[in-house]
Every structure is written in structure tokens, then in C-alpha cells.
Write a protein that holds these residues in place. Structure first.
Motif, PDB file in Angstrom:
ATOM      1  N   GLU A  81      -5.840   5.116  -0.088  1.00 49.37           N
ATOM      2  CA  GLU A  81      -5.682   3.722   0.364  1.00 49.37           C
ATOM      3  C   GLU A  81      -7.025   3.156   0.821  1.00 49.37           C
ATOM      4  O   GLU A  81      -7.362   2.006   0.513  1.00 49.37           O
ATOM      5  CB  GLU A  81      -4.660   3.671   1.511  1.00 49.37           C
ATOM      6  CG  GLU A  81      -4.369   2.277   2.017  1.00 49.37           C
ATOM      7  CD  GLU A  81      -3.377   2.272   3.173  1.00 49.37           C
ATOM      8  OE1 GLU A  81      -3.413   1.302   3.967  1.00 49.37           O
ATOM      9  OE2 GLU A  81      -2.576   3.220   3.311  1.00 49.37           O
ATOM     10  N   SER A 138     -10.784   2.772   9.348  1.00 47.85           N
ATOM     11  CA  SER A 138      -9.926   1.695   8.881  1.00 47.85           C
ATOM     12  C   SER A 138      -9.824   0.672   9.996  1.00 47.85           C
ATOM     13  O   SER A 138      -9.697   1.031  11.169  1.00 47.85           O
ATOM     14  CB  SER A 138      -8.527   2.219   8.551  1.00 47.85           C
ATOM     15  OG  SER A 138      -8.580   3.099   7.451  1.00 47.85           O
ATOM     16  N   CYS A 171      -7.432  -1.895  11.500  1.00 51.56           N
ATOM     17  CA  CYS A 171      -5.989  -2.082  11.421  1.00 51.56           C
ATOM     18  C   CYS A 171      -5.514  -3.215  12.323  1.00 51.56           C
ATOM     19  O   CYS A 171      -5.999  -3.381  13.438  1.00 51.56           O
ATOM     20  CB  CYS A 171      -5.271  -0.795  11.804  1.00 51.56           C
ATOM     21  SG  CYS A 171      -5.678   0.578  10.712  1.00 51.56           S
ATOM     22  N   LYS A 172      -4.579  -3.964  11.799  1.00 48.98           N
ATOM     23  CA  LYS A 172      -3.894  -5.028  12.540  1.00 48.98           C
ATOM     24  C   LYS A 172      -2.433  -4.610  12.531  1.00 48.98           C
ATOM     25  O   LYS A 172      -1.769  -4.713  11.502  1.00 48.98           O
ATOM     26  CB  LYS A 172      -4.102  -6.362  11.821  1.00 48.98           C
ATOM     27  CG  LYS A 172      -3.706  -7.565  12.604  1.00 48.98           C
ATOM     28  CD  LYS A 172      -4.125  -8.826  11.851  1.00 48.98           C
ATOM     29  CE  LYS A 172      -3.938 -10.046  12.735  1.00 48.98           C
ATOM     30  NZ  LYS A 172      -4.395 -11.267  12.052  1.00 48.98           N
ATOM     31  N   ASP A 186       0.282  -2.137  11.876  1.00 49.89           N
ATOM     32  CA  ASP A 186       0.346  -1.011  10.937  1.00 49.89           C
ATOM     33  C   ASP A 186      -0.432  -1.259   9.655  1.00 49.89           C
ATOM     34  O   ASP A 186      -0.550  -0.362   8.821  1.00 49.89           O
ATOM     35  CB  ASP A 186       1.806  -0.707  10.576  1.00 49.89           C
ATOM     36  CG  ASP A 186       2.582  -0.126  11.745  1.00 49.89           C
ATOM     37  OD1 ASP A 186       1.949   0.458  12.646  1.00 49.89           O
ATOM     38  OD2 ASP A 186       3.825  -0.256  11.754  1.00 49.89           O
ATOM     39  N   ALA A 187      -0.949  -2.462   9.474  1.00 48.41           N
ATOM     40  CA  ALA A 187      -1.625  -2.822   8.227  1.00 48.41           C
ATOM     41  C   ALA A 187      -3.111  -2.508   8.284  1.00 48.41           C
ATOM     42  O   ALA A 187      -3.787  -2.846   9.262  1.00 48.41           O
ATOM     43  CB  ALA A 187      -1.431  -4.306   7.935  1.00 48.41           C
ATOM     44  N   GLN A 188      -3.622  -1.862   7.221  1.00 41.46           N
ATOM     45  CA  GLN A 188      -5.061  -1.668   7.076  1.00 41.46           C
ATOM     46  C   GLN A 188      -5.596  -2.953   6.457  1.00 41.46           C
ATOM     47  O   GLN A 188      -5.281  -3.297   5.335  1.00 41.46           O
ATOM     48  CB  GLN A 188      -5.383  -0.482   6.182  1.00 41.46           C
ATOM     49  CG  GLN A 188      -6.872  -0.279   6.022  1.00 41.46           C
ATOM     50  CD  GLN A 188      -7.240   0.805   5.013  1.00 41.46           C
ATOM     51  OE1 GLN A 188      -6.402   1.369   4.349  1.00 41.46           O
ATOM     52  NE2 GLN A 188      -8.519   1.073   4.908  1.00 41.46           N
ATOM     53  N   VAL A 189      -6.426  -3.676   7.225  1.00 41.65           N
ATOM     54  CA  VAL A 189      -6.918  -4.979   6.776  1.00 41.65           C
ATOM     55  C   VAL A 189      -8.407  -4.947   6.426  1.00 41.65           C
ATOM     56  O   VAL A 189      -8.936  -5.912   5.884  1.00 41.65           O
ATOM     57  CB  VAL A 189      -6.627  -6.077   7.823  1.00 41.65           C
ATOM     58  CG1 VAL A 189      -5.122  -6.228   8.026  1.00 41.65           C
ATOM     59  CG2 VAL A 189      -7.317  -5.779   9.153  1.00 41.65           C
ATOM     60  N   SER A 229      -9.965  -7.053   3.528  1.00 43.69           N
ATOM     61  CA  SER A 229      -9.059  -7.427   2.447  1.00 43.69           C
ATOM     62  C   SER A 229      -9.063  -8.937   2.279  1.00 43.69           C
ATOM     63  O   SER A 229      -9.104  -9.686   3.257  1.00 43.69           O
ATOM     64  CB  SER A 229      -7.645  -6.942   2.776  1.00 43.69           C
ATOM     65  OG  SER A 229      -6.736  -7.372   1.796  1.00 43.69           O
ATOM     66  N   PHE A 277      -7.042 -11.247   4.410  1.00 40.40           N
ATOM     67  CA  PHE A 277      -7.311 -11.316   5.854  1.00 40.40           C
ATOM     68  C   PHE A 277      -8.707 -11.845   6.175  1.00 40.40           C
ATOM     69  O   PHE A 277      -9.142 -11.775   7.327  1.00 40.40           O
ATOM     70  CB  PHE A 277      -7.113  -9.935   6.488  1.00 40.40           C
ATOM     71  CG  PHE A 277      -5.686  -9.486   6.487  1.00 40.40           C
ATOM     72  CD1 PHE A 277      -4.833  -9.841   7.517  1.00 40.40           C
ATOM     73  CD2 PHE A 277      -5.174  -8.724   5.442  1.00 40.40           C
ATOM     74  CE1 PHE A 277      -3.501  -9.446   7.525  1.00 40.40           C
ATOM     75  CE2 PHE A 277      -3.856  -8.317   5.428  1.00 40.40           C
ATOM     76  CZ  PHE A 277      -3.017  -8.681   6.471  1.00 40.40           C
TER      77      PHE A 277
END
Length: 160
Positions: A18, A53, A55-56, A58-61, A87, A90
Motif C-alpha cells: 500500500e 505513512s 494517516c487521517k 484509518d486512511a493513509q493519505v 494522495s 487529499f
């Protein structure tokens, strides 16, 4: 929601994949077709690169990576930002700035006073770096893309 930097767990192959996918997504426009595989990432980590990573929830942004660099001529050590990306979904939310500040904090925690990075002059992030006080020390090269966009060209600026 606050952004958190989470050290990449290299024992989890899905997280490693990921991370690589996001890194490759963010750098797909880089001349020369920069793309890092999971295998290459793990080799880079074994050689001292630290990957995080952004993260916001649970999301890896986003992500950033850094490593210690030693100038072989002077013996001086400094901390280099190897990569920083957010990403596309974001971007323009301050996440890149947060990542850069987290890189600086990590450097300070490890006793580094001198920081560095390599950034293409065509990379829009260069404006973020300049706003935060980074200055160009030297131009290493210039990247060009052909008009037909089928191949990339690289030209040395400082030919000796």
C-alpha cells in the motif's frame, strides 16, 4: 482530524505494498518513470531509510521517508527527506506541510541540525518548501519532458 505519522511496519506485506502504491501514484509524473517496488523499498529500509505513512483516521493519505546522509569529503552528517507525497484526493489540505514538519521534528529528535532534500524545479511542492524557509543550495540537474510525452529527457546543468 489530526494527521499522524505512523512508522511503516515492514512485517506486514500489505502495508508495504500500500505504501509503494501510494508513493508510485504520487510520483507517476516524475520524469524518468520513478517507480519503487516492495522489494526495493525493503532494501532501502535495510540501508537506513525510515518510512512513515501519514494517516487521517484509518486512511493513509500520504507518506514521507528520510535517512541519514554522510558527506564523504567533509564527514558532515545530515538528515535528508527522501520522499514526501500526498494522495491526490487529499491535496491542498495542509497534509504535505504537516508531513514536512514531522520530518523536521524527527530530525531534531535525532540530533540533526542540517536538513536536505532533492526536489525537481518543476515539482509544485517546491513552493511549500520555500514558504517554510528551505533554500536552493545548488542545482543538480533539470528534467525535461518531450512534447510527445512518450519519453523523458534528462540534461545535466552543471557540465564540467
Amino acid at each position: 482530524m489530526a494527521i499522524q505519522a505512523v512508522s511503516l511496519d515492514t512485517s506486514d506485506s500489505e502495508l508495504v505494498e500500500e505504501y509503494c502504491n501510494l508513493e508510485n501514484e504520487c510520483f507517476k509524473q516524475v520524469p524518468g518513470g520513478v517507480k519503487r517496488t516492495s522489494k526495493q523499498l525493503l532494501l532501502d529500509i535495510a540501508e537506513g531509510e525510515q518510512c512513515f505513512s501519514l494517516c487521517k483516521g484509518d486512511a493513509q493519505v500520504g507518506f514521507f521517508s528520510a535517512k541519514k546522509i554522510k558527506n564523504e569529503e567533509t564527514g558532515e552528517e545530515f538528515f535528508e527527506l527522501e520522499s514526501l507525497g500526498v494522495s491526490e484526493a487529499f491535496r491542498n489540505q495542509g497534509i504535505g506541510k504537516e508531513g514536512l514538519l514531522m520530518f523536521e521534528q524527527l530530525a531534531a529528535e535525532n540530533g540533526y541540525e542540517k536538513l536536505s532534500m532533492i526536489c525537481a524545479d518543476s515539482n509544485p511542492a517546491i513552493y511549500l518548501y520555500e514558504r517554510l524557509g528551505y533554500q536552493k543550495e545548488k542545482m543538480l540537474s533539470t528534467w525535461y519532458m518531450t512534447r510527445d510525452k512518450k519519453r523523458d529527457l534528462y540534461e545535466q546543468e552543471n557540465k564540467q
